[in-house]
Each structure stands twice: as C-alpha cells, then as structure tokens.
Motif scaffolding. Structure first.
Motif, short mmCIF file in Angstrom:
data_model
loop_
_atom_site.label_atom_id
_atom_site.label_comp_id
_atom_site.label_asym_id
_atom_site.label_seq_id
_atom_site.Cartn_x
_atom_site.Cartn_y
_atom_site.Cartn_z
N PHE A 1 0.82 -1.13 -0.06
CA PHE A 1 -0.23 0.02 0.07
C PHE A 1 1.12 1.37 0.05
O PHE A 1 0.28 2.26 -0.90
N TYR A 2 2.28 1.10 0.75
CA TYR A 2 2.80 2.47 0.46
C TYR A 2 3.76 2.96 -0.63
O TYR A 2 3.52 3.83 -1.07
N ARG A 3 3.86 1.38 -1.12
CA ARG A 3 4.24 2.26 -2.61
C ARG A 3 4.00 2.30 -3.44
O ARG A 3 3.72 2.56 -4.14
N ALA A 4 2.01 2.23 -3.26
CA ALA A 4 0.96 1.96 -4.27
C ALA A 4 0.91 4.01 -4.30
O ALA A 4 0.17 4.47 -5.27
N ALA A 5 1.14 4.04 -2.93
CA ALA A 5 0.36 5.67 -2.75
C ALA A 5 1.33 6.30 -3.32
O ALA A 5 0.93 7.37 -2.49
N LEU A 6 2.41 6.57 -3.64
CA LEU A 6 3.77 6.77 -3.90
C LEU A 6 3.18 8.31 -4.88
O LEU A 6 3.22 9.17 -4.79
N LEU A 7 3.08 7.64 -5.75
CA LEU A 7 2.42 8.27 -7.11
C LEU A 7 1.25 8.74 -6.57
O LEU A 7 1.31 10.37 -6.94
N PRO A 8 0.11 8.57 -6.94
CA PRO A 8 -0.81 9.21 -5.83
C PRO A 8 -0.48 10.64 -5.75
O PRO A 8 -1.09 11.63 -5.52
#
Length: 427
Positions: A171-178
């Motif tokens: 989730f942390y990796r997925a939230a970086l760009l957004p």
C-alpha cells in the motif's frame, strides 16, 4: 432486513450525535441478543484478542507518537519557515511552500490534525501578513494537512491493509505516485491562481525580515527531517523492515532529532505520550465497536444481502467501483474515515474477489476518497482544526469556500487513478 435495520439505526444515532464507537458497539449488543442470544458473544473475546495481538496495527500509535514529537519539538515549525524562505519571493510562493511542507509533514507524521494545526498557527499569519487571499490561504492549509491520508506512513493505509488483507508495504508503494500527483495538482492551482489574480498571492518583498536568514539554516532545518522520512519509508518500501519496525525507528529517530534543538523535555515527552494514548484509544475503541458490529452484521446475513445487491449493479466492475466511490464520498460528509474503513469497507470487501477487482488499487481509491472527507462540510475535521487556531479575521465561511477548489482537485486525482490503474503499480 434485520442487518439493514441495524445499519440504519446506527446512522440515525450518529446523526443525533452519539459517540461512534459506543453507537456501533451498543447497537450490535442489542441486535446480537435479539437474533443470536448469548451464544454469539462467546466470539467477542476472540475478536478482541485478535485486535490486541495484531502486529500491523501496533504501527498506528508509534506513528502518532513520532508525529507528535516532531510537532511539539518545533521541527515542523522550522521546516515551514525554511520552505517560506525558499519559495516566498515567487508569486504564490508561500502557498507552494505550505503544500511542500504539508507533504513533508504527511511523510513524517501521518497525523492530519497535527499538520493542519501546525500550519494554521505558523503559515496562516504569515500569508495574511503578506496580503494573501484568506480563502486561498485557508484552503491551502486544510488541503495540505490532509495529505497525511494518502502519503505514507498514512494511518488509513495501515487500516486498509489490515481490512483488505494486503501487505502495508504494498500500500505504501502504491500510494506514492497518487500522493505526489495530488501535491503537483495543488501547486499548479496555487501558481495559476496567483498568476490570474495578482492580489491573491503576492510575493514577499526582498526587504522583508524573512529574507535575511542564510540559506544554510534552511537546509539545516529540512535535511534531518527529510532523512528521517527516507529511512522510515525506505525500509518499508524496500522490504527491509515491517511497518511496525519502521514506526519504532521513526519514533526513536524523532526523539533524537528533537534533542539538538534544546526543546526536548521530559514534560514534553509525557505530554506526547498522553496525547498518543488518547488518540490511539479512540482509534482502537472504534475498531472494537466496529468489529463487534461487523460480526453481528455478518451473522444476521448482512454480508450475503450486500453481495446480492451488488450483483444487480449495472456496469459490472466499473459500475460497482463508481457507486462505491460515490457512497464513500457521501458518507465522508457525516462520519470519520476510521468508521468508514472499519465498518463499510469490510461489508464490500468480499465483492472485490467475486468481481476480480484489484484490492490494492481499490484501497488507494478509498484512501483518496477518504481524504476528501476531511474537507467536506459539515463535519470536515480539517475545517474544525483550522477554525480552532485561525484568527477572528478569517471567517468560517471563508474557510469553507477556500476548500472547495481543493475538493475538486482530490476528485480529479481520484478519477485519474481510477482511469489509469497502473499508477498504483509503478513502484
């Protein structure tokens, strides 16, 4: 039908102002006794024990502790003042610096209330002093303070990881760009507003006292906190440490950073520990009530009813996703993100598997959506936080009007991530 009535009763009691945790817990007790008798309550102890022994959720109080240390020690204040030096001479520069500091505070604290209050006390008087539009100044502070909802180490990402049974590191990796996308949108709007209306966000005069501080002090204030953020997030994203381990490192690191400034006191540590306990107790009490509610809801057939209803939604996957985003957005007007994450999300989580929806992508959509709940009247918490520290010259209506453009920006970011799901898989 019983599950539906139970849900409606809870919403009515919340509207009347009853405490969230005790509302869901109390309604669950009444309906549980009516439908299942005392046998159902034998499972309550097991559910509560599972919450108490959940290692992932241990990161929540640790990240809260880290954020409060950075706030009380003045590190966040120095970061904000330093960013004002870097961008203040540009038209709209103070607003841009507030967004950047909001991003750094989000990455170092994850606590929305601390970010909004800190920037409201420090950045708002400076922007008003240099004739910034009150609505723009209020909107920037409220919106930037909510970045802690989507930028790691976000507490809501930890909660969603637990509810959707996904690794928090993913989730942390997925939230970086957004999260960075939202920051860029905020900055663009601030610069465009300053360009179109010259009196909205004028630059700081070169002769002001704010411009006489050497730049080495600017980097001295920014680099240590930035290094802490990189260590805390980097270890989780790289898979070197679990979220709980990185949160523990962050808590210790925040104390170490507070020592050289001379503001660290045992009285401050006691105050931070007490506030951390209060906030954590609030979160876990809501979790306990929500867990009990979801258990009774499931045993009364509520989960099956939800799945059946969802099957009749037109449009398949997209129809389900769009409808759920709309429902969560509307719920955010009235109830907190913790209740939505712990009560509503578990109801719809089983449907994700049946519709073959990526839970990671859907979780990021929820996080972006829940972020908007901090800005939407009448119960937007960021609005209350800023109202509590803003001077009397800034009216409540100006704060409400100031956040409207940023609510639309959050919905635009939500639409972009929805249309381009690959964004969450870049890192």
């Amino acid at each position: 039908m019983i599950a539906l009535i139970m849900f409606i009763v809870c919403l009515l009691m919340l509207t009347l102002g009853y405490p969230v945790a005790f509302t869901f817990g109390g309604v669950a007790v009444l309906f549980g006794l009516y439908t299942q008798g005392l046998d159902l309550f034998l499972l309550v102890a097991y559910r509560l024990h599972a919450i108490m022994t959940n290692v992932t959720l241990m990161a929540v109080p640790l990240f809260i502790f880290m954020g409060l240390i950075l706030e009380k020690s003045g590190i966040a204040e120095r970061m904000l003042e330093s960013m004002g030096l870097l961008f203040g001479h540009v038209r709209g520069g103070l607003a841009v610096s507030t967004v950047v500091v909001g991003m750094l505070l989000a990455a170092s604290t994850g606590v929305v209330g601390a970010s909004v209050v800190t920037m409201g006390l420090i950045a708002l008087p400076v922007m008003l002093k240099y004739s910034y539009d009150k609505k723009l100044a209020s909107g920037v502070i409220c919106a930037s303070g909510t970045l802690g909802q989507i930028i790691p180490p976000s507490i809501v990402l930890i909660i969603l990881g637990d509810v959707l049974q996904q690794p928090v590191g993913d989730f942390y990796r997925a939230a970086l760009l957004p999260g960075l996308l939202l920051v860029v949108l905020y900055i663009i709007v601030c610069l465009v507003a300053a360009y179109l209306k010259k009196d909205f966000a004028p630059p700081i005069p070169r002769s002001s006292a704010l411009s006489n501080v050497p730049y080495w002090q600017v980097f001295k204030a920014i680099v240590p906190a930035l290094a802490l953020v990189m260590v805390v997030l980097g270890t989780v994203i790289a898979g070197v440490a679990t979220p709980t381990e990185s949160a523990a490192m962050g808590a210790v690191g925040a104390i170490i950073l507070a020592l050289p400034g001379g503001r660290f006191r045992f009285s401050m540590l006691h105050q931070v520990a007490m506030e951390t306990t209060k906030i954590s107790a609030m979160v876990f009490t809501i979790l306990a009530g929500a867990t009990f509610f979801s258990m009774v809801f499931t045993y009364t057939g509520g989960d099956e009813a939800v799945e059946e209803i969802m099957q009749y939604i037109p449009g398949g996957q997209w129809g389900f996703v769009i409808l759920m985003m709309l429902v969560i957005f509307l719920l955010g007007f009235f109830i907190d993100f913790v209740e939505i994450a712990y009560i509503f999300v578990p109801m719809i989580a089983p449907v994700l598997l049946k519709l073959n929806i990526d839970p990671l992508w859907f979780g990021i959509l929820i996080a972006l959506n829940l972020q908007a709940s901090f800005l939407t009247p009448p119960f937007g918490f960021s609005l209350f936080y800023l109202r509590g520290v803003a001077p009397a010259s800034v009216t409540t209506l100006e704060i409400y009007r100031g956040v409207i453009p940023f609510i639309f920006l959050q919905l635009i970011a939500l639409a972009i991530v929805m249309v381009f799901p690959g964004i969450v898989r870049v890192f």
